[in-house]
Design an enzyme around this catalytic site. Structure first.
Site, short mmCIF file in Angstrom:
data_model
loop_
_atom_site.label_atom_id
_atom_site.label_comp_id
_atom_site.label_asym_id
_atom_site.label_seq_id
_atom_site.Cartn_x
_atom_site.Cartn_y
_atom_site.Cartn_z
CG ASP A 27 -0.35 -0.20 2.51
OD1 ASP A 27 0.83 -0.60 2.56
OD2 ASP A 27 -1.02 0.04 3.52
CD GLU A 50 8.05 -8.11 -0.20
OE1 GLU A 50 7.03 -7.40 -0.16
OE2 GLU A 50 8.09 -9.29 0.24
CG HIS A 113 -0.56 -0.84 7.95
ND1 HIS A 113 -1.22 0.35 7.75
CD2 HIS A 113 -0.16 -1.24 6.72
CE1 HIS A 113 -1.22 0.66 6.48
NE2 HIS A 113 -0.57 -0.29 5.82
CG HIS A 114 3.44 -2.51 6.78
ND1 HIS A 114 2.90 -3.73 7.08
CD2 HIS A 114 3.07 -2.24 5.49
CE1 HIS A 114 2.23 -4.18 6.04
NE2 HIS A 114 2.31 -3.30 5.07
N GLY A 417 26.76 -16.63 -0.82
CA GLY A 417 26.37 -18.03 -0.74
C GLY A 417 25.01 -18.30 -0.14
CG ASP A 449 17.38 -32.23 -4.19
OD1 ASP A 449 18.57 -31.89 -4.11
OD2 ASP A 449 16.91 -33.20 -3.57
CG ASN A 476 22.25 -33.76 -4.60
OD1 ASN A 476 21.32 -33.14 -4.09
ND2 ASN A 476 23.40 -33.18 -4.87
N GLY A 478 18.58 -33.91 -1.18
CA GLY A 478 18.87 -33.07 -0.01
C GLY A 478 20.07 -32.18 -0.17
CD GLU A 482 24.70 -26.68 4.32
OE1 GLU A 482 25.79 -26.74 4.91
OE2 GLU A 482 24.17 -25.60 3.99
#
Length: 567
Positions: A27, A50, A113-114, A417, A449, A476, A478, A482
């Protein structure tokens, strides 16, 4: 004779060839958005959120050198903040316009608001993180100075390749300013250089080149970000020095040039590149270096201050001496004009890099797709002028092994990253490529993925605009990057399996193709298929890979990262 401030800001962006504005309506920015359509040839992308819009503006800027995002006050600008941070870290020019409450509402500290409910309308742009992420941070309040403030912000974003913030109150959007202001273009000349320091820099560089037997050039990301690719290429042509890039700098030079040696990644480089840079080079001319962990092989680069010249966007470092206010473009052009005398006795060394000439292994027909095969085989699919976008993880490490044709633009987020970045960046690159009037220019995304699940909604925006990317999903099972660092079997590195080939239908794509690849033979057939090579529709290509299969450089990097984290 006059123009509204809202239209003025978009006319200024249009003058710098920014034709697409990214963001989400709210708005406090709706009045402003009405003026996008009043600028001929300009469009509103209309993103899913955003964060994705910030990623898209970043990807757009890497193709065109400037991007623009519009958010609403508070909730919108904070949602975009992670993408803004990435643009700051990786030196990407970006204008962030936030539609904010009217000046009267701010002055009366209304409980709108916001807000945080405390009457403070400056809190979002002044929070510590935001202040550090913005080269310029402006809240427009005075209509008489607003146009010049807008011009200043745009200039700063373009020249310094950093994000800037413009807070535009709703009550100023429709106020008119002189149209004649547009007749004077924004001054994009580089800041005044330190002439005495530049003269000393060039003199010292020439002396070091004269005294070197095996000088080399390493081109990094900031050389490309600050518009110095042409100067870098001329330096290579004139000197014939062996040249390398880093992962962040991949695509910044012509990889088909006979003096190109490959990608330097410290101890994680291919053995021939590592041996040449670490043990044979006696002078390194580094252009736009970003010496981060993922860009240097966990800080295993062998840069001695005794044989190092670092040319950065606004300073130069020679050995232990730093020279401020030295513009990269200025100093390179000055150097190019004088370097002839310094290299007259240089005899180009013969280059032999087996890693650049590796043959693509033959498809077995029964073997599963592997990272090793993928990143070597894909080189024959690439062609000049492609935009290749690789997500953090196996893709950004694997692409180092692939040879780019000339004029190929590589986009990745090696320093910041943020996983999921590349989906939004792909949208931005697609829209920039479309505006370049090169219909055959292809945009090719490689994403895992896991990363896809963070920002998948932006594929919907690609479908809305009938854009035609290649979306390679490396399935692969997952977060492999990590798992390699920590928690190979941990459930937190798992993701819910998706039916990826249903996504284009879900997003109501009108002309699309779904492809699944399980074997190296299927992949080989795909990369040699002339119909597939034509970017005439949006394509989702799912590659099924083993869970722990990864490029060797990523495996070694993950091991070093794990050790660093533990210590």
């Amino acid at each position: 004779m006059s123009i509204t401030l809202g239209q003025y800001i978009f006319e200024r962006m249009n003058q710098l060839h920014v034709k697409t504005i990214f963001g989400v309506p709210g708005d406090f920015n709706l009045l402003l958005l009405d003026y996008i359509s009043k600028v001929p040839g300009m469009r509103w992308a209309g993103n899913a959120n955003e964060l994705n819009a910030a990623y898209a503006a970043d990807g757009y800027s890497r193709v065109t050198r400037l991007g623009c995002i519009v958010t609403t006050f508070g909730v919108g600008e904070l949602s975009a903040l992670n993408g803004i941070a990435g643009a700051y870290a990786e030196q990407v020019g970006l204008v962030h316009i936030a539609g904010v409450p009217a000046t009267s509402s701010q002055n009366n500290r209304l409980l709108l608001h916001h807000t945080l409910g405390n009457g403070d309308f400056t809190v979002y742009r002044k929070i510590k993180m935001s202040a550090h992420l913005l080269n310029v941070n402006v809240m427009l309040k005075d209509i008489t100075t607003a146009p010049s403030e807008i011009d200043r912000c745009i200039r700063e974003a373009y020249i310094h390749q950093r994000p800037v913030y413009i807070g535009l109150p709703t009550n100023l959007v429709d106020i008119e300013v002189p149209r004649s202001l547009l007749d004077t273009e924004i001054d994009l000349t580089l800041p005044e250089t330190n002439a005495a320091a530049e003269e000393e820099v060039v003199s010292r560089v020439l002396d070091l080149i004269k005294g070197a037997d095996n000088p080399i050039i390493i081109v990094d990301a900031c050389c490309a970000r600050h518009g110095c690719r042409g100067e870098a290429q001329k330096l290579i042509e004139l000197t014939q020095f062996p040249t390398f890039t880093t992962p962040m700098g991949k695509g910044a030079v012509n990889e088909s040039h006979p003096r190109f040696g490959g990608v330097y990644l410290g101890d994680l480089s291919s053995p021939d590149v590592k041996e040449f840079v670490n043990n044979k080079a006696d002078l390194i001319i580094s252009l736009g270096a970003v010496l981060s962990d993922f860009n240097t092989g966990a800080f295993t680069h062998r840069f001695s201050t005794n044989d190092l010249i670092e040319v950065h966007s606004d300073y130069t470092k020679i050995r232990n001496a730093t020279y401020e206010r030295i513009q990269m473009k200025h100093v390179l052009n000055t150097l190019l004009g004088k370097i002839g005398s310094a290299i007259k006795d240089y005899k180009p060394v013969e280059l032999h890099f087996p890693s650049l000439k590796q043959k693509i292994p033959s498809a077995s027909g029964t073997g599963k797709v592997s990272q090793e095969y993928l990143w070597k085989a894909v080189a024959k699919f690439f062609r000049e002028d492609d935009i290749v976008i690789t997500e953090t993880g196996t893709s950004s490490f694997g692409i180092v092994q692939s040879k780019f044709p000339n004029e190929t633009l590589g986009i990745s987020q090696v320093l910041w990253g943020s996983i999921g970045y590349t989906v939004g960046a792909t949208l931005g690159a697609l829209m920039a490529a479309e505006e370049s009037k090169k219909p055959s220019r292809r945009v090719i995304l490689f994403i895992g993925d896991g990363s896809l699940q963070l920002t998948v909604q932006e594929i919907s925006t690609m479908c809305k605009w009938n854009l035609k990317p290649y979306l390679f999903v490396l399935n692969n099972n997952g977060y492999t990057i990590e798992r390699l660092i920590h928690g190979e079997k941990a459930s937190y590195n798992d993701v819910q399996p998706w039916k990826h080939l249903k996504l284009l239908d879900l997003f109501n794509a009108q002309d699309y193709e779904n492809i699944t690849v399980n074997t190296d033979k299927e992949l080989d057939e795909l990369f040699t298929d002339q119909k597939f090579a034509k970017n005439d529709k949006i394509r989702m290509i799912e590659l099924h890979l083993e869970e722990m299969d990864a490029p060797i450089s990523l495996i070694e990097q993950a091991n070093k990262t794990s050790q660093t984290n533990a210590s």
